[in-house]
Design a protein around this motif. Structure first.
Motif, mmCIF file in Angstrom:
data_model
loop_
_atom_site.group_PDB
_atom_site.id
_atom_site.type_symbol
_atom_site.label_atom_id
_atom_site.label_comp_id
_atom_site.label_asym_id
_atom_site.label_seq_id
_atom_site.Cartn_x
_atom_site.Cartn_y
_atom_site.Cartn_z
ATOM 1 N N HIS A 24 41.077 33.304 46.678
ATOM 2 C CA HIS A 24 40.140 34.358 46.287
ATOM 3 C C HIS A 24 40.508 34.870 44.903
ATOM 4 O O HIS A 24 41.550 34.530 44.359
ATOM 5 C CB HIS A 24 40.174 35.511 47.291
ATOM 6 N N HIS A 26 40.046 38.581 42.324
ATOM 7 C CA HIS A 26 39.617 39.967 42.149
ATOM 8 C C HIS A 26 38.934 40.077 40.793
ATOM 9 O O HIS A 26 39.364 39.449 39.827
ATOM 10 C CB HIS A 26 40.812 40.915 42.202
ATOM 11 N N ALA A 34 35.786 44.165 42.697
ATOM 12 C CA ALA A 34 35.269 43.329 43.779
ATOM 13 C C ALA A 34 36.264 42.213 44.050
ATOM 14 O O ALA A 34 37.097 41.874 43.204
ATOM 15 C CB ALA A 34 33.914 42.730 43.408
ATOM 16 N N LYS A 35 36.186 41.666 45.246
ATOM 17 C CA LYS A 35 37.010 40.532 45.645
ATOM 18 C C LYS A 35 36.066 39.451 46.161
ATOM 19 O O LYS A 35 35.161 39.745 46.951
ATOM 20 C CB LYS A 35 37.981 40.964 46.751
ATOM 21 N N TRP A 37 35.780 35.511 47.871
ATOM 22 C CA TRP A 37 36.352 34.286 48.426
ATOM 23 C C TRP A 37 35.797 33.149 47.598
ATOM 24 O O TRP A 37 34.658 33.202 47.145
ATOM 25 C CB TRP A 37 35.932 34.096 49.884
ATOM 26 N N LEU A 44 31.134 37.285 48.283
ATOM 27 C CA LEU A 44 31.712 38.619 48.122
ATOM 28 C C LEU A 44 32.478 39.001 49.378
ATOM 29 O O LEU A 44 31.944 38.949 50.484
ATOM 30 C CB LEU A 44 30.603 39.639 47.843
ATOM 31 N N ALA A 45 33.737 39.369 49.215
ATOM 32 C CA ALA A 45 34.560 39.816 50.346
ATOM 33 C C ALA A 45 34.507 41.335 50.458
ATOM 34 O O ALA A 45 34.236 41.861 51.537
ATOM 35 C CB ALA A 45 36.001 39.343 50.170
ATOM 36 N N THR A 46 34.788 42.021 49.359
ATOM 37 C CA THR A 46 34.764 43.482 49.342
ATOM 38 C C THR A 46 34.385 43.960 47.950
ATOM 39 O O THR A 46 34.534 43.225 46.969
ATOM 40 C CB THR A 46 36.144 44.095 49.692
ATOM 41 N N SER A 47 33.921 45.185 47.880
ATOM 42 C CA SER A 47 33.676 45.791 46.567
ATOM 43 C C SER A 47 33.716 47.303 46.699
ATOM 44 O O SER A 47 33.465 47.855 47.770
ATOM 45 C CB SER A 47 32.327 45.350 45.988
ATOM 46 N N VAL A 48 34.031 47.952 45.587
ATOM 47 C CA VAL A 48 34.033 49.406 45.531
ATOM 48 C C VAL A 48 33.636 49.823 44.117
ATOM 49 O O VAL A 48 34.153 49.289 43.138
ATOM 50 C CB VAL A 48 35.397 50.003 45.945
#
Length: 79
Positions: A24, A26, A34-35, A37, A44-48
């Protein structure tokens, strides 16, 4: 340790050195992070903190540099 792979515009792509085994990347931006895969497809794995537009731009950036990111992962972590 946080190895930076590349910087483009307001985005910086990097790895955390001891986070997890799944491949993955970042993507940091002044507004958030965001992260993604990388396999089997860029997902998209996660985002803030990022807007939908910024997430699309980040996703496109990862796609554009996918081979470079995977090569950097293999050099840093081993294949």
């Amino acid at each position: 340790m946080v190895p930076t792979i590349l910087k483009e515009g307001s985005f910086r792509l990097f790895f955390f050195s001891r986070e997890e085994l799944r491949v993955h990347v970042h993507v940091a931006h002044p507004d958030g992070e965001a992260k993604f895969w990388l396999a089997p497809t860029v997902t998209l794995a996660t985002s803030v903190g990022l807007s939908e537009r910024q997430l699309r731009e980040a996703h496109a950036l990862v796609e554009k540099h996918l081979e470079e990111i995977q090569n950097a992962w293999n050099r840093y972590f081993g294949s």
